[in-house]
Scaffold this motif. Structure first.
Motif, short mmCIF file in Angstrom:
data_model
loop_
_atom_site.label_atom_id
_atom_site.label_comp_id
_atom_site.label_asym_id
_atom_site.label_seq_id
_atom_site.Cartn_x
_atom_site.Cartn_y
_atom_site.Cartn_z
N MET A 145 0.80 -1.04 0.06
CA MET A 145 -0.05 -0.10 0.03
C MET A 145 0.72 1.22 0.14
O MET A 145 0.29 2.34 -0.36
N GLY A 146 2.25 1.22 0.20
CA GLY A 146 3.06 2.28 0.08
C GLY A 146 3.62 2.62 -1.16
O GLY A 146 4.35 3.41 -1.46
N ASN A 147 3.03 1.90 -2.24
CA ASN A 147 3.60 1.87 -3.49
C ASN A 147 2.49 2.48 -4.57
O ASN A 147 1.42 1.98 -4.46
N SER A 148 2.79 3.59 -4.75
CA SER A 148 1.68 4.62 -5.63
C SER A 148 1.32 4.00 -7.12
O SER A 148 0.41 4.47 -7.67
N ASP A 149 2.26 3.27 -7.67
CA ASP A 149 2.18 2.46 -9.07
C ASP A 149 1.26 1.45 -9.00
O ASP A 149 0.82 1.26 -7.80
N GLY A 150 0.83 1.04 -9.95
CA GLY A 150 0.01 -0.36 -10.10
C GLY A 150 0.88 -1.66 -9.94
O GLY A 150 0.56 -2.30 -9.12
N LEU A 151 2.16 -1.53 -10.58
CA LEU A 151 3.13 -2.59 -10.21
C LEU A 151 4.39 -2.09 -10.26
O LEU A 151 4.77 -1.16 -10.91
N LEU A 152 5.27 -3.02 -9.59
CA LEU A 152 6.66 -2.51 -9.55
C LEU A 152 7.51 -4.06 -9.61
O LEU A 152 7.07 -5.03 -9.15
N ILE A 153 8.20 -3.84 -10.61
CA ILE A 153 9.16 -5.10 -11.00
C ILE A 153 10.85 -4.82 -10.62
O ILE A 153 11.25 -3.73 -11.38
N PHE A 154 11.45 -5.55 -10.03
CA PHE A 154 12.78 -5.41 -9.85
C PHE A 154 13.51 -6.07 -11.12
O PHE A 154 13.55 -7.07 -11.34
N PRO A 155 13.93 -5.28 -12.03
CA PRO A 155 14.61 -5.72 -13.34
C PRO A 155 15.75 -6.64 -13.07
O PRO A 155 15.87 -7.50 -13.93
N PHE A 156 16.54 -6.49 -12.14
CA PHE A 156 17.82 -7.32 -12.10
C PHE A 156 17.46 -8.60 -11.25
O PHE A 156 18.47 -9.50 -10.88
N LEU A 157 16.13 -8.93 -10.97
CA LEU A 157 15.69 -10.11 -10.28
C LEU A 157 15.05 -10.82 -11.32
O LEU A 157 14.43 -12.19 -10.99
N VAL A 158 14.91 -10.48 -12.39
CA VAL A 158 14.15 -11.26 -13.75
C VAL A 158 15.19 -11.58 -14.64
O VAL A 158 15.59 -10.76 -15.16
N ASP A 159 15.22 -12.91 -14.92
CA ASP A 159 16.60 -13.38 -15.95
C ASP A 159 15.87 -12.83 -17.39
O ASP A 159 14.73 -12.88 -17.68
N SER A 160 16.83 -12.26 -18.02
CA SER A 160 16.64 -11.64 -19.35
C SER A 160 15.57 -10.70 -19.43
O SER A 160 14.96 -10.84 -20.65
N LEU A 161 15.14 -9.93 -18.58
CA LEU A 161 14.06 -9.11 -18.83
C LEU A 161 14.21 -7.94 -19.67
O LEU A 161 15.35 -7.42 -19.65
N GLU A 162 13.44 -7.85 -20.39
CA GLU A 162 13.53 -6.87 -21.52
C GLU A 162 12.24 -5.93 -21.43
O GLU A 162 11.05 -6.46 -21.54
N ILE A 163 12.56 -4.74 -20.91
CA ILE A 163 11.42 -3.59 -20.94
C ILE A 163 10.86 -3.42 -22.15
O ILE A 163 11.78 -2.69 -22.77
#
Length: 445
Positions: free
Chosen positions: A205-223
């Motif tokens: 509830m302290g995050n004002s966006d819809g979703l937050l993703i830590f990119p360094f914790l997802v293998d081969s993440l492509e934004i």
């Protein structure tokens, strides 16, 4: 309003607090709250002093923000040092025990432990537009069933083990894992080219966006494009930047969340070692506001039921301008004052004839709004807005008569709308005019 990152930048303390809130009366207990910048603000009283706190499931302890000018009475104060995510060297603060704390007039702890910190660097109040005195963490949720009605802006509390079946009728039950006093859930995320099945997320509830993703914790993440590199928030380690885009969606206990806004904080702002094991990110308040929400920490469950907002698009600031409250100043306004008048009859009609009139001046405290950050390449940037500019008018209306939430609402209007702004830079007033552009429309291709 940008995400404040309270949950990933804070908190772990050098001492463990034992707090226990009790209902002040039997039966149903409820109170009203405010929503500012997608954050829930609840009324709090500490040692008899009325305050306003953020309600945050991503924080464990109760945090009090203090400054040199404050005169908040605290009991049994000890110097401590805080450490946590985003705080490399620790932050000095105070541990205070034995305080009487009341939330919403319904929950009371007569011997509450809280942590007091100097949060002027966080500058939360200027982003929200009203004074924010601290954070209420997970102790609020520990012993009761908590119902949050975002539509009516009301929180109700019930016995966690003995409540009517009607209370959860029509809701979907979701198991949650309570880890270090914080709630975690599993969702299936559909990125443009990747799927994150059973991704562990903090319900935050302290995050004002819809979703937050830590990119360094997802293998081969492509934004996926289109994305923007944006100001995300501010914490003890300084200003936080990262990427932001829309994704195809995610599934949560049978509910499909369509094209939510996702933020990806820079890796140098977050210490992975401080995160819960296997955590990928957070589900934020912008998504939670689409539901009626029940939390039951003692039974390890939460319940969701769509409200009237469910399925509606997630809005974003289309100007690229981060507007913040910059205090109050005295404003002079001219008011007509009639000195004398008389009434006459002419052709049977009453006519008031003013013999003399003058003007008097009234002085009142009005808010000052400034532009904090300007996203490069945004409509506001291309129109000439700069950090530090004072905002005077939006579409011809004086902002001094508006609340920050009203201003932010205008920044989230429909794409293609024409916006006019009058700003002051030094002694010069400048007129800006530009069209609103959605910087991150989801691109199916």
């Amino acid at each position: 309003m940008k995400i404040l990152l309270l949950s990933i930048l804070f908190l772990a303390a050098t001492a463990n607090a034992q707090n226990s809130f009790q209902l002040s009366k039997s039966g149903k207990n409820s109170f009203r709250f405010e929503i500012n910048g997608n954050l829930v603000i609840v009324p709090v009283k500490i040692n008899g002093l009325n305050l306003s706190f953020l309600l945050d499931t991503g924080v464990k302890e109760t945090i009090l923000f203090i400054s040199k000018e404050d005169s908040i009475p605290l009991e049994n104060v000890h110097q401590v040092r805080f450490s946590g995510i985003g705080i490399e060297d620790g932050v000095a603060g105070m541990l205070s025990t034995g305080n009487e704390m009341e939330i919403g007039g319904v929950l009371v702890d007569s011997a509450h432990t809280l942590y007091a910190i100097d949060a002027e660097e966080l500058d939360i109040s200027s982003h929200v537009g009203i004074p924010i005195n601290g954070i209420v963490g997970s102790h609020f949720f520990q012993h009761h069933l908590i119902k949050i009605d975002y539509q009516k802006r009301k929180i109700s509390l019930y016995d966690a083990f003995d409540y009517s079946d009607r209370l959860v009728r029509g809701y979907t039950r979701i198991p949650i894992e309570i880890e270090r006093n914080r709630p975690y859930t599993q969702i299936a995320v559909q990125l443009k080219k990747q799927k994150l099945l059973a991704a562990k997320m903090l319900v935050d509830m302290g995050n004002s966006d819809g979703l937050l993703i830590f990119p360094f914790l997802v293998d081969s993440l492509e934004i996926s494009k289109p994305f923007i590199y944006d100001y995300i928030g501010k914490g003890f380690s300084g200003v936080i930047y990262g990427y932001r885009n829309r994704i195809r969606g995610f599934d949560w206990a049978g509910f499909h969340i369509h094209e939510p806004i996702v933020s990806y904080p820079d890796s140098n702002a977050v210490h992975a070692a401080k995160l819960a094991k296997h955590r990928k990110g957070s589900v934020g308040n912008q998504v939670l506001q689409h539901f009626h929400v029940l939390f039951n920490y003692p039974l390890g469950e939460m319940y969701l039921k769509p409200n009237r907002k469910f399925g509606k698009p997630f809005s974003i600031n289309m100007t690229g301008l981060d507007v913040r409250h910059d205090g109050l100043e005295w404003k002079k306004s001219r008011v007509r004052a009639t000195l004398a008048s008389r009434s006459e009859q002419a052709d049977g009609q009453g006519i008031t004839v003013f013999q003399d009139e003058a003007f008097r001046y009234e002085f009142s405290l009005k808010p000052v709004y400034i532009i904090g950050h300007v996203r490069k390449g945004s409509p506001g940037d291309l129109a000439g807005a700069r950090p530090g500019d004072e905002l005077l008018r939006i579409d011809g209306k004086r902002v001094q008569n508006m609340k920050l939430q009203q201003i932010i609402g205008r920044l989230h209007r429909r794409r293609g709308d024409l916006m006019k702004m009058l700003i002051r830079r030094g002694e010069e007033e400048l007129q800006l005019k530009f069209k609103l552009v959605d910087p991150i429309p989801f691109d199916e291709s």
